[in-house]
Each structure stands twice: as structure tokens, then as C-alpha cells.
Write a protein that holds these residues in place. Structure first.
Motif: not given
Length: 461
Positions: A92-98, A221-228
Motif C-alpha cells: 500500500x505504501x508503494x501504491x502511492x508511486x506505482x 487511478x494513478x497511471x500518471x505516476x506509473x511512468x516515473x
């Protein structure tokens, strides 16, 4: 085309988990009954294995089965504690970025593996102790708490306003209650008409469909962060995970930090009692003087699940005339009354009526989640829900283990003792909520925290 509705995945998971709970408990009860005595377990629809006659020789054996089932549940919960804690926090912590999908997928795979193993266990009559091994393996993939935490974080990602967030979480809890209620109502008929193996197969199919939906139809919902993507070592990744949790509290003002800690403490202590007492209801209903069969247990589970519907309606109505914190007060107090009444329920009618005080049991969980998500920033939602999931997993396993141990020790002289104890323990979250109201809370306080955060984000740009 992918969609942004996580509710279907939540409903399928709720169906599978709700059906698996009473099914597994009753399956263990039957296996232990058959393997530890000379008494035949009958399938007569109008007959219960329970004996109320104190002079009956089967009564002592019945109480021994109760103890062994309770202790086996204790062993299963403890076995999955450490891997469940670690996986929930990391995922769950990792989900903030992935993104939120990965913890959903992994926890769904773990649940699917467990249900497949239950099918094999019931079909080939393997030693039931092997279920502990599957529990340990599945815990590494996350558990139901991990799945729920990811889903709630997914929902919060899409809600920017406080009322929208509270209402959306309430709707989600309502859907969960509707599904669990219908599933609980039908669980006895699944056992009676299909047997254990085919019922476990139904759970497996539901989880397989859920996995397909998440993989191929649900958008992140956070696909924009998955590219980082940044290449870092494993030790550095773990350090970042714990650092984000530390910064969640460190960067907050003292008032915001104290409010967040009080709300977390209130939710976890309330969760501790609710989760710990829940599986005891089934054992209590199987025991004398109630002596319920699988259909009555299904009816009881369905009535208990009505609390999600009534909690949703309560939040919807109360939100027009009172603050969220008062809704939490009502939910905790009525649940405390329900626990006290359960301790003295000796007839089927009274046991059904006991469900009335539990009408607002889900209100504190929904309201407190919403309040805490409003206190932290938009980029800290995954970390917050990771903390909640970590604490829920820890307190859930400890509470179930503790309550099963206490019930095993007290069932012979007073089965209702555990519910009286639950009512007393609920004074703790009630007190901590009073402290939050008196020291850190005033109307709209956590909304101001959000506004400050938004203004700081704007100035940084």
C-alpha cells in the motif's frame, strides 16, 4: 476501454470473503467433530449437532470441539500475522508511486490460491492442518485488509471534496453490506445444497472473475505516476517506504499530528473489538442453548450485514444535521449496547433482535476513514491507508487470536463472557473520540488542513 469503477472488484471480493468465512469455520467444525470422536455428523436438514441436555454425554464432546475449532482459528491467524503485516505495509505504501492496481492484483491472487487449496482439501480430505500452510503463503500476497486499503485509496484519489469523499466511502460500505448480507443469507443454502467442495469452487470462480476484471478492465487511478521509474536498490526502496510513513507525521503541525493519532487510535481500537468478536458469533450460535444449524447461521449473518445498509442511510441522513465525529459516537455506543445484549441472548428470537443495536456498526469505520483521509495530503493517501492496513492487520490478528483464546477458556462456564468484555473494551475508542473532540477537534478543522495543504502546493509551483 478501461473504466475507473473499483466497486465491482470490491463486491466480488466481499462475496468471496463473506462466503469463505462461515464456510471455513463450519467445515473445520465438521472435520474436527468427525476426527475426534465416535459421534456421526448428520446431514439432516432439521437437525443440529448441538445438545442442550447437560446430562448428555455428547455435551462434553461438543464443548471440546468448540475449544479445538477456536484454537485452530487462533493458529491460522497467528501464522499469517508477520507476512500479512509486511506485505500490507509495503504494497500500500508503494501504491502511492506505482498505482493502486498492483496490491489489488496480488492480494486477489493470494485469496484465489487459498480458495483453490480449500477445494482440494475438501475433495481429497487432506489433513485440515495443512490449511495453515496456505494461510502463510497467501499472506505474503497481502490479505483482505490490503485489498480494501488499495480500493479505498483508489476511491479517495478521485474525490477532492470532503463531503464527496465521505459519501463515496459510505456508498462503498453500503455496497459491501448489501453483498455480504445477501451472501450471508445464502451461505447456509450453499452448504446444504452444494456441499463444501462445490461451495469452495464457487468462491474460486468469483475470485478468478475478479482478477480478470482488475487486470483487463480496471484503469489505474494513478497511471500518471506509473511512468516515473527510478532505479534504486532494494534496501533504498524499503528505506523510502518507512521514510514516507515517518514524514506523514513529522511534516504535520502538532495539532494535525495529534488529531491524526487520536483518529487512528480510535479506529484501530474499535476495529480490534469488532473483528475479534465477529467469528465468535458463529461458534456462539452453534453452541447450546441456541444450537443453530447452517441456515440459521446464514440468516444471522445476513441480519448482521444489514448494518452496512443502515450505516449508509445513517451517514446520509445524519450528515445534514451533525458533524462526522458525532456519527462516530453514535456508532460506537450502539455497538457497545449490542455486545452487552448478545451476552444474555439465550433464544433464537432474542439473538435475531440483538442485531438491532448493531445497525450503525459500520458508521465509525466509514466516517473515521474519511476524516483521516482529509487530514493528510493528496500524495499521502497510499501511505495513510498503508498505515491503516498495517494496524488493521496487526490488531485484527491479535484480536481474533485473543478473542478465540478467551472464548476457548470461558465457553464451558459462560459463553457470553466474551461479549460482555467487548462492551467494556468499546469504552476505549469512545473515550479517545471524546479526547479528540475536546482537544483537537472543532467543526471543519480537518477541512482547513486540506485548504492549507492546497495553498502550499500552489505556492510551490
Amino acid at each position: 476501454m478501461k473504466i475507473l469503477f473499483v466497486e465491482p472488484a470490491l463486491c466480488l471480493s466481499a462475496f468471496a470473503m463473506t462466503l469463505a468465512g462461515p464456510l471455513t469455520t463450519q467445515y473445520m467444525y465438521r472435520r474436527i467433530w468427525e476426527e475426534n470422536g465416535n459421534y456421526t455428523f448428520t446431514n439432516d436438514k432439521n437437525f443440529s449437532q448441538c445438545k442442550e441436555n447437560k446430562s448428555s454425554p455428547i455435551l462434553a464432546f461438543q464443548e471440546e470441539v468448540q475449544k479445538k475449532v477456536s484454537l485452530f482459528n487462533l493458529q491460522m491467524d497467528i501464522s499469517g500475522l508477520i507476512p500479512g503485516l509486511v506485505s500490507s505495509f509495503i504494497l500500500l505504501s508503494y501504491s502511492d508511486h506505482k498505482g493502486r492496481k498492483f496490491p489489488m492484483i496480488l492480494s486477489c491472487i493470494g485469496a484465489l490460491a487459498t480458495s483453490v487449496w480449500l477445494c482440494l482439501l475438501s475433495y481429497f480430505a487432506f489433513p485440515y492442518q495443512l490449511l495453515i500452510a496456505s494461510t502463510i503463503i497467501a499472506s505474503f500476497c497481502g490479505n483482505s485488509t490490503t485489498f480494501l486499503g488499495a480500493c479505498f485509496a483508489y476511491i479517495v484519489d478521485q474525490c477532492k471534496e470532503e463531503k464527496q469523499r465521505t459519501f463515496r466511502i459510505a456508498i462503498t460500505d453500503f455496497l459491501l453490506g448489501l453483498v455480504t448480507g445477501l451472501t450471508g443469507l445464502s451461505s447456509g443454502y450453499f452448504i446444504r445444497e452444494l456441499g463444501y467442495m462445490w461451495s469452495f469452487l464457487v468462491i474460486t470462480l468469483a475470485l478468478a472473475v475478479n482478477l480478470i476484471y482488475i487486470l483487463f478492465f480496471l484503469d489505474d487511478s494513478m497511471k500518471d505516476t506509473s511512468s516515473q521509474t527510478v532505479s534504486i536498490s532494494c534496501s533504498e526502496a524499503f528505506k523510502n517506504l518507512f521514510n514516507r510513513t515517518y514524514m506523514l507525521f513529522k511534516n504535520a503541525s502538532s495539532k494535525r499530528r495529534s488529531l491524526l493519532c487520536l483518529l487512528l487510535f480510535t479506529m484501530i481500537t474499535y476495529f480490534f473489538v469488532i473483528i475479534g468478536a465477529s467469528p465468535i458469533f458463529i461458534l456462539y450460535e452453534l453452541d447450546s442453548p441456541l444450537c443453530w444449524n447452517e441456515v440459521f447461521i446464514g440468516y444471522g449473518s445476513a441480519l448482521g450485514s444489514i448494518s452496512f445498509l443502515s450505516s449508509f442511510l445513517g451517514i446520509w441522513l445524519f450528515s445534514y444535521c451533525m458533524e462526522d465525529i458525532y456519527m462516530a459516537f453514535i456508532g460506537i455506543f450502539t455497538t457497545m449496547v449490542g455486545m452487552a445484549m448478545t451476552a444474555f441472548a439465550k433464544t433464537t428470537l432474542v439473538m435475531f433482535l440483538v442485531r438491532l443495536p448493531f445497525l450503525f456498526t459500520a458508521v465509525p469505520l466509514s466516517v473515521l476513514r474519511s476524516m483521516m483521509s482529509a487530514v493528510v495530503g493528496s500524495t499521502e493517501q497510499g501511505t495513510l491507508f498503508a498505515c491503516i492496513a498495517f494496524l488493521e492487520t496487526l490488531s485484527g490478528v491479535i484480536s481474533v487470536s485473543t478473542f478465540n483464546g478467551i472464548y476457548s477458556a470461558t465457553v464451558a462456564w459462560y459463553p457470553g463472557f466474551i461479549f460482555l468484555l467487548s462492551a467494556v473494551l468499546l469504552l476505549t475508542p469512545l473515550t479517545s473520540l471524546c479526547v479528540a473532540k475536546c482537544t483537537s477537534w472543532n467543526e471543519g478543522s480537518y477541512m482547513r488542513h486540506t485548504e492549507v495543504e492546497s495553498s502550499e502546493d500552489t505556492s510551490d509551483r
